[in-house]
Write an enzyme that holds these catalytic residues in place. Structure first.
Site, PDB file in Angstrom:
ATOM      1  N   HIS A  40      -7.716 -10.512   3.383  1.00 15.72           N
ATOM      2  CA  HIS A  40      -7.148  -9.582   2.406  1.00 15.72           C
ATOM      3  C   HIS A  40      -8.284  -9.186   1.466  1.00 15.72           C
ATOM      4  O   HIS A  40      -8.217  -9.400   0.264  1.00 15.72           O
ATOM      5  CB  HIS A  40      -5.964 -10.231   1.686  1.00 15.72           C
ATOM      6  CG  HIS A  40      -5.040  -9.271   0.983  1.00 15.72           C
ATOM      7  ND1 HIS A  40      -3.677  -9.257   1.192  1.00 15.72           N
ATOM      8  CD2 HIS A  40      -5.278  -8.290   0.075  1.00 15.72           C
ATOM      9  CE1 HIS A  40      -3.114  -8.319   0.429  1.00 15.72           C
ATOM     10  NE2 HIS A  40      -4.065  -7.724  -0.264  1.00 15.72           N
ATOM     11  N   ARG A  78       3.943 -15.410   1.657  1.00 13.55           N
ATOM     12  CA  ARG A  78       2.754 -14.808   2.272  1.00 13.55           C
ATOM     13  C   ARG A  78       1.601 -14.884   1.276  1.00 13.55           C
ATOM     14  O   ARG A  78       1.696 -14.333   0.172  1.00 13.55           O
ATOM     15  CB  ARG A  78       3.045 -13.345   2.647  1.00 13.55           C
ATOM     16  CG  ARG A  78       1.838 -12.633   3.176  1.00 13.55           C
ATOM     17  CD  ARG A  78       2.081 -11.186   3.587  1.00 13.55           C
ATOM     18  NE  ARG A  78       0.792 -10.635   3.921  1.00 13.55           N
ATOM     19  CZ  ARG A  78       0.309  -9.475   3.496  1.00 13.55           C
ATOM     20  NH1 ARG A  78       1.039  -8.677   2.734  1.00 13.55           N
ATOM     21  NH2 ARG A  78      -0.906  -9.084   3.832  1.00 13.55           N
ATOM     22  N   ASN A 110       3.360  -2.574   5.248  1.00 18.90           N
ATOM     23  CA  ASN A 110       3.419  -2.488   3.789  1.00 18.90           C
ATOM     24  C   ASN A 110       3.840  -1.074   3.448  1.00 18.90           C
ATOM     25  O   ASN A 110       3.190  -0.110   3.866  1.00 18.90           O
ATOM     26  CB  ASN A 110       2.042  -2.764   3.164  1.00 18.90           C
ATOM     27  CG  ASN A 110       1.598  -4.202   3.380  1.00 18.90           C
ATOM     28  OD1 ASN A 110       2.376  -5.036   3.850  1.00 18.90           O
ATOM     29  ND2 ASN A 110       0.358  -4.496   3.035  1.00 18.90           N
ATOM     30  N   TYR A 133       5.068   1.580   0.336  1.00 16.06           N
ATOM     31  CA  TYR A 133       5.243   1.848  -1.092  1.00 16.06           C
ATOM     32  C   TYR A 133       5.801   3.233  -1.370  1.00 16.06           C
ATOM     33  O   TYR A 133       6.619   3.408  -2.257  1.00 16.06           O
ATOM     34  CB  TYR A 133       3.895   1.686  -1.831  1.00 16.06           C
ATOM     35  CG  TYR A 133       3.486   0.244  -1.905  1.00 16.06           C
ATOM     36  CD1 TYR A 133       3.956  -0.581  -2.923  1.00 16.06           C
ATOM     37  CD2 TYR A 133       2.685  -0.331  -0.921  1.00 16.06           C
ATOM     38  CE1 TYR A 133       3.621  -1.920  -2.982  1.00 16.06           C
ATOM     39  CE2 TYR A 133       2.342  -1.672  -0.961  1.00 16.06           C
ATOM     40  CZ  TYR A 133       2.815  -2.464  -1.996  1.00 16.06           C
ATOM     41  OH  TYR A 133       2.490  -3.796  -2.031  1.00 16.06           O
ATOM     42  N   GLU A 136       4.908  -6.136   2.602  1.00 12.19           N
ATOM     43  CA  GLU A 136       4.799  -5.799   1.174  1.00 12.19           C
ATOM     44  C   GLU A 136       5.710  -4.618   0.884  1.00 12.19           C
ATOM     45  O   GLU A 136       5.784  -3.673   1.672  1.00 12.19           O
ATOM     46  CB  GLU A 136       3.374  -5.377   0.770  1.00 12.19           C
ATOM     47  CG  GLU A 136       2.362  -6.471   0.750  1.00 12.19           C
ATOM     48  CD  GLU A 136       0.970  -5.974   0.333  1.00 12.19           C
ATOM     49  OE1 GLU A 136       0.866  -4.938  -0.361  1.00 12.19           O
ATOM     50  OE2 GLU A 136       0.006  -6.634   0.731  1.00 12.19           O
ATOM     51  N   GLU A 177      -4.061  -4.345   5.792  1.00 13.59           N
ATOM     52  CA  GLU A 177      -4.374  -2.956   5.473  1.00 13.59           C
ATOM     53  C   GLU A 177      -5.809  -2.560   5.807  1.00 13.59           C
ATOM     54  O   GLU A 177      -6.608  -2.253   4.900  1.00 13.59           O
ATOM     55  CB  GLU A 177      -4.081  -2.683   3.990  1.00 13.59           C
ATOM     56  CG  GLU A 177      -2.649  -2.958   3.602  1.00 13.59           C
ATOM     57  CD  GLU A 177      -2.356  -2.644   2.131  1.00 13.59           C
ATOM     58  OE1 GLU A 177      -3.287  -2.342   1.378  1.00 13.59           O
ATOM     59  OE2 GLU A 177      -1.174  -2.710   1.744  1.00 13.59           O
TER      60      GLU A 177
HETATM   61  O1  IFM Z   1      -1.950  -5.043  -4.626  1.00  8.92           O
HETATM   62  C1  IFM Z   1      -1.994  -4.352  -3.420  1.00  8.92           C
HETATM   63  C2  IFM Z   1      -2.162  -5.314  -2.267  1.00  8.92           C
HETATM   64  O2  IFM Z   1      -3.290  -6.096  -2.386  1.00  8.92           O
HETATM   65  C3  IFM Z   1      -2.268  -4.543  -0.974  1.00  8.92           C
HETATM   66  N1  IFM Z   1      -1.206  -3.607  -0.823  1.00  8.92           N
HETATM   67  C4  IFM Z   1      -0.902  -2.737  -1.937  1.00  8.92           C
HETATM   68  C5  IFM Z   1      -0.750  -3.544  -3.206  1.00  8.92           C
HETATM   69  C6  IFM Z   1      -0.438  -2.608  -4.382  1.00  8.92           C
HETATM   70  O3  IFM Z   1      -1.447  -1.686  -4.552  1.00  8.92           O
END
Ligand code: IFM
Length: 456
Positions: free
Chosen positions: A121, A77, A298, A300, A360, A166
């Protein structure tokens, strides 16, 4: 430990984005982007750096693809830099910019790596920002022109397209709390920007389907599951608001429900919608709800909400409670793999996307090469392991999860943090541009080879 195999058609990949890795900011006709401008503002980037050189991927892409091949990646990606293609945002096309991505795609295909392209992006052409950026509708129209150019050129070879990465970050961080380009702090602009990003997504879906027959099209959202720090009504109320602000504001319109009424009321009550929702024109909500082939998620971390009534930097009346006993990455994000499982179950139940990809997932740890020349990033291996187990559990529970992309293939420019945060599975020495696959890369390579989460 988990030993069951993933579905045979599950896609294993890694992700990057243009501004974070390419460098070559002013080469071969590339126009200025909002990140070129923003990163030069004193204090905007914690280490005073910018993406001028980054990982120099613009010159080293063949070597980078060789690393992907060596690791056994099945999908890659990447994102396309709008200012390389249309330096002024619209109008004249820069053929050298198109050629860069065309060559990249050819090389990926020649190595049996499926290209998975993100169209936006965050590197908006500065000329469009000068006209108001995403806060104005004409930027959404310009996006359609850009998407038409890119997908006309690459649509025969690229069959996986993500419109936006995002939109929460692009609108809220960019236009409301000022941490990202263009660095504005204005709620009405941020909410208008969120709508124009989503509108441009809906318009783009049609264009992509026309130019790239048989393509899979989707959008990527950064979703953060929210839970209250206590059972108090205040904390539960803060959680409802946070979920609306972060997740439902984007999910609801994409899945045909329009903007969540509780959030429209919250924003209006806080004076953030002085013109009401006038930026939503007739037909927009139908456009945004265009049928897609997948949702990119995504993930985290989670947010645990405590209603402190003390406004945060983004003026949200809440604070994220940080349980000290838990582990935190170097970004200050809690490691919470179960949140990914819960999120997948919830999204499947509430929105029922045609397919889901984790576009992500990863962690920032700065471990570098030690005496043996290896990078022993065991905390990243543990993070990836635990999150992949969460994915596997979600699949077993019936979630339609089609693939996983680790963030990131390599260390890169982490936006407002600069180069201090390292999310890569491949170490980058920014002085020499030498790449060293970390132990996590080797571990992930075994996961791919066996289609099974490997022991840590
Ligand atoms: O690095 C970023 C990415 O560009 C978008 N999602 C979160 C990642 C970590 O902060």
């Amino acid at each position: 430990m988990s030993l069951s195999r993933f579905p045979t058609d599950f896609l294993w990949g890694a992700a990057t984005s243009s501004y974070q890795i390419e460098g070559a900011w002013n080469e071969d006709g590339r126009g200025e982007s909002i990140w070129d401008r923003f990163s030069r503002q004193p204090g905007a980037i914690k280490d005073g750096s910018n993406g001028d050189v980054a990982c120099d991927h613009y010159h080293r892409w063949r070597d980078d693809i060789a690393i992907m091949k060596q690791l056994g990646l099945q999908v890659y990606r990447f994102s396309i830099a709008w200012p390389r293609i249309l330096p002024n945002g619209r109008g004249a096309v820069n053929q050298k910019g198109l050629k860069f991505y065309s060559d990249l795609v050819d090389e990926l295909l020649a190595n049996d790596i499926v290209p998975f392209a993100t169209l936006y992006h965050w590197d908006l052409p500065q000329t469009l920002q000068d006209e108001g950026g995403w806060a104005v509708r004409s930027t959404a129209e310009a996006f359609v022109e850009y998407v038409d150019v890119v997908t006309s050129a690459l649509g025969g070879r690229v069959k996986q397209w993500i419109t936006h990465n995002e939109p929460w970050c692009a609108s809220i961080l960019g236009y409301q709390n000022g941490e990202h380009a263009p660095g504005l702090q204005d709620w009405p602009s941020a909410l208008a920007a969120s709508h124009h990003l989503l509108l441009s997504h809906g318009w783009a879906v049609d264009v992509i389907r026309r130019n790239s027959p048989g393509a899979q099209v989707g959008i990527t959202l950064n979703l953060t599951p929210a839970e209250p720090a206590s059972s108090s009504q205040h904390d539960q109320e803060a959680t409802r608001h946070f979920d609306g602000f972060f997740n439902r504001w984007f999910l609801d319109p994409i899945y045909g429900r329009g903007y969540p009424a509780d959030m429209v009321a919250d924003y209006a009550a806080a004076g953030r919608l002085p013109g009401g929702m006038a930026f939503v024109q007739a037909g927009d909500l139908e456009t945004i709800a265009a049928a897609t082939d997948f949702l990119g998620i995504n993930y985290y971390s989670r947010a645990v909400l405590r209603n402190s009534q003390v406004p945060e930097a983004d003026n949200e009346p809440r604070s994220v409670f940080q349980a000290p006993e838990n582990e935190w990455t170097e970004m200050g994000w809690e490691v919470y793999a179960d949140g990914l499982y819960q999120l997948l179950i919830r999204v499947q139940a509430d929105y029922n996307p045609a397919n889901i990809y984790i576009t992500e997932n990863g962690a920032s740890y700065s471990d570098g090469p030690n005496g043996d020349g290896k990078v022993h990033d065991h905390r990243r291996i543990q993070y990836l392991h635990d999150h992949l187990v969460a994915c596997e559990r979600a699949i077993q529970a019936g979630v339609k999860l089609g693939g996983y992309f680790a963030w990131s293939l390599m260390d890169n420019f982490e936006w407002g943090w600069g180069y201090k945060q390292r999310f890569g599975m491949v170490w980058v020495d920014y002085e020499t541009q030498q790449r060293v696959p970390k132990e996590s890369a080797h571990w992930y390579s075994r996961v791919i080879a066996h289609n099974t989460v490997q022991p840590v």
